[in-house]
Design an enzyme around this catalytic site. Sequence first.
Site, PDB file in Angstrom:
ATOM      1  N   ASP A  51      -5.327   8.886  48.534  1.00  0.00           N
ATOM      2  CA  ASP A  51      -5.460   8.471  49.931  1.00  0.00           C
ATOM      3  C   ASP A  51      -5.259   9.652  50.862  1.00  0.00           C
ATOM      4  O   ASP A  51      -4.319  10.440  50.694  1.00  0.00           O
ATOM      5  CB  ASP A  51      -4.422   7.395  50.265  1.00  0.00           C
ATOM      6  CG  ASP A  51      -4.405   7.087  51.754  1.00  0.00           C
ATOM      7  OD1 ASP A  51      -5.369   6.457  52.223  1.00  0.00           O
ATOM      8  OD2 ASP A  51      -3.444   7.486  52.441  1.00  0.00           O
ATOM      9  N   TYR A  56      -4.188  14.122  58.739  1.00  0.00           N
ATOM     10  CA  TYR A  56      -3.321  14.930  57.893  1.00  0.00           C
ATOM     11  C   TYR A  56      -3.762  16.401  57.913  1.00  0.00           C
ATOM     12  O   TYR A  56      -4.721  16.791  57.248  1.00  0.00           O
ATOM     13  CB  TYR A  56      -3.322  14.407  56.460  1.00  0.00           C
ATOM     14  CG  TYR A  56      -2.919  12.950  56.320  1.00  0.00           C
ATOM     15  CD1 TYR A  56      -2.165  12.303  57.301  1.00  0.00           C
ATOM     16  CD2 TYR A  56      -3.288  12.205  55.209  1.00  0.00           C
ATOM     17  CE1 TYR A  56      -1.794  10.980  57.173  1.00  0.00           C
ATOM     18  CE2 TYR A  56      -2.915  10.880  55.067  1.00  0.00           C
ATOM     19  CZ  TYR A  56      -2.175  10.270  56.060  1.00  0.00           C
ATOM     20  OH  TYR A  56      -1.816   8.949  55.927  1.00  0.00           O
ATOM     21  N   LYS A  82      -9.467   7.404  56.458  1.00  0.00           N
ATOM     22  CA  LYS A  82      -9.216   6.602  57.647  1.00  0.00           C
ATOM     23  C   LYS A  82     -10.098   7.037  58.820  1.00  0.00           C
ATOM     24  O   LYS A  82     -10.617   8.154  58.835  1.00  0.00           O
ATOM     25  CB  LYS A  82      -7.735   6.693  58.013  1.00  0.00           C
ATOM     26  CG  LYS A  82      -6.828   6.320  56.818  1.00  0.00           C
ATOM     27  CD  LYS A  82      -5.369   6.446  57.130  1.00  0.00           C
ATOM     28  CE  LYS A  82      -4.538   6.124  55.895  1.00  0.00           C
ATOM     29  NZ  LYS A  82      -4.511   7.244  54.937  1.00  0.00           N
ATOM     30  N   PHE A 234       9.868   4.651  50.193  1.00  0.00           N
ATOM     31  CA  PHE A 234      11.223   5.188  50.339  1.00  0.00           C
ATOM     32  C   PHE A 234      11.707   5.166  51.791  1.00  0.00           C
ATOM     33  O   PHE A 234      12.759   5.715  52.096  1.00  0.00           O
ATOM     34  CB  PHE A 234      11.291   6.622  49.809  1.00  0.00           C
ATOM     35  CG  PHE A 234      10.903   6.779  48.366  1.00  0.00           C
ATOM     36  CD1 PHE A 234      11.290   5.847  47.409  1.00  0.00           C
ATOM     37  CD2 PHE A 234      10.141   7.860  47.952  1.00  0.00           C
ATOM     38  CE1 PHE A 234      10.930   5.984  46.074  1.00  0.00           C
ATOM     39  CE2 PHE A 234       9.776   8.018  46.620  1.00  0.00           C
ATOM     40  CZ  PHE A 234      10.174   7.072  45.679  1.00  0.00           C
ATOM     41  N   ASN A 235      10.940   4.555  52.691  1.00  0.00           N
ATOM     42  CA  ASN A 235      11.294   4.532  54.119  1.00  0.00           C
ATOM     43  C   ASN A 235      11.562   5.933  54.658  1.00  0.00           C
ATOM     44  O   ASN A 235      12.563   6.192  55.329  1.00  0.00           O
ATOM     45  CB  ASN A 235      12.498   3.633  54.390  1.00  0.00           C
ATOM     46  CG  ASN A 235      12.122   2.189  54.648  1.00  0.00           C
ATOM     47  OD1 ASN A 235      12.631   1.289  53.998  1.00  0.00           O
ATOM     48  ND2 ASN A 235      11.212   1.948  55.581  1.00  0.00           N
ATOM     49  N   SER A 236      10.664   6.856  54.307  1.00  0.00           N
ATOM     50  CA  SER A 236      10.712   8.253  54.748  1.00  0.00           C
ATOM     51  C   SER A 236      11.740   9.103  54.006  1.00  0.00           C
ATOM     52  O   SER A 236      11.973  10.244  54.378  1.00  0.00           O
ATOM     53  CB  SER A 236      10.958   8.369  56.257  1.00  0.00           C
ATOM     54  OG  SER A 236       9.951   7.714  56.970  1.00  0.00           O
ATOM     55  N   GLY A 237      12.382   8.548  52.977  1.00  0.00           N
ATOM     56  CA  GLY A 237      13.232   9.391  52.151  1.00  0.00           C
ATOM     57  C   GLY A 237      14.556   8.816  51.726  1.00  0.00           C
ATOM     58  O   GLY A 237      15.072   9.135  50.655  1.00  0.00           O
ATOM     59  N   LEU A 239      15.530   5.970  50.564  1.00  0.00           N
ATOM     60  CA  LEU A 239      15.567   5.207  49.318  1.00  0.00           C
ATOM     61  C   LEU A 239      15.266   6.080  48.099  1.00  0.00           C
ATOM     62  O   LEU A 239      15.391   5.620  46.969  1.00  0.00           O
ATOM     63  CB  LEU A 239      14.588   4.030  49.384  1.00  0.00           C
ATOM     64  CG  LEU A 239      15.009   2.896  50.326  1.00  0.00           C
ATOM     65  CD1 LEU A 239      13.914   1.848  50.437  1.00  0.00           C
ATOM     66  CD2 LEU A 239      16.314   2.251  49.850  1.00  0.00           C
ATOM     67  N   ALA A 240      14.898   7.316  48.328  1.00  0.00           N
ATOM     68  CA  ALA A 240      14.749   8.277  47.230  1.00  0.00           C
ATOM     69  C   ALA A 240      16.007   9.115  47.073  1.00  0.00           C
ATOM     70  O   ALA A 240      16.470   9.377  45.949  1.00  0.00           O
ATOM     71  CB  ALA A 240      13.547   9.185  47.467  1.00  0.00           C
TER      72      ALA A 240
END
Length: 334
Positions: A51, A56, A82, A234-237, A239-240
């Site tokens: 993707d 980007y 996109k 990861f909600n931007s990190g 959760l990682a």
Amino acid sequence: MKTRVMDRSGTPITELGFGAAGIGNLFRSATNTEAQAAVNAAWSQGVRYYDTAPHYGAGLSERRLGLALHEKPRDELFLSTKVGRLLRPLEKNAPLEDAGFVGAAPFKRHYDYTYDGVMRAFEDSLQRLGVTDIDMLLMHDLDVFTQGDKLSGLFRTAMESGFRAMSELRDQGVVKAIGLGVNEWQACDRALDEADFDCFMVANCFTLLENGITENFTARCSQKEVSLIAAAPFNSGILAKGAAGAGHYFYDAAPPEVIDKVIGLEKVCSEYGVPLPAAAIQFPLLYPCVKSVVIGMTSDARIQQNVGWYEHAIPAEFWQALMDRNYIRPVTIG
């Protein structure tokens, strides 16, 4: 790697997807060689979904991804990009518009959700990617998070004008599925009332921390045979990296209440021997309407780590514990 099937187009897609913002220099600079190596590493691990977007790196991600995938079999590849932004060359000596992308290409981004804008953006993306068709085309960032009080007017233009272009591209067969790529599932819920979309990519809002989407919207998607792609699990990190790892939440520092919730999730994970990132990746895949989880991948080590988390065996009892403690809503396991 396991695959699922997009409901309406019948196209197979791997359960793990390569998010190509990183090879567009999101937050850090990467070389062309590093970008090529990242794509090759993901391919060797079985990833077949890639993707990208014009946003980007102001076209840098699409150009690098197109080059890296050039010799890969097109019939094995699922590709999405996109529309909603056009890229125009910067005037001489004008500063780069980085928008979080380090060393972006020298183009200015311009929002355009009109019929002509969508058609132009699509053709430009085909050229940067070096392909003649796209498996999934998404209207990008049509949400409050990005547009603020401008959303109402842009949304109306997109539904009345841009959608018509996307629908024609789908009818022509150069696009197999059309939808939105946004940071808020509520925008998708509204869009379903307006137009005949096939799919939605939702970022940061189908996670262990943010899962209001599962209250009603996932059932609505299943009923209408609309496929979901869960990006940024990861909600931007955070959760990682975990509560002690100073990971970002929605691209910013995590507030105390979010950190407390992550600590609670980590406790359940410890009880069942489940890495928190593994649970974060696999949670959206509990829902049949979710076809893939898209994660940023910029190095061989990170790709192997992501695939390892994706493959980690998680017992049904773990998910039940999360339900019992109200971290996630009831969901059928297995």
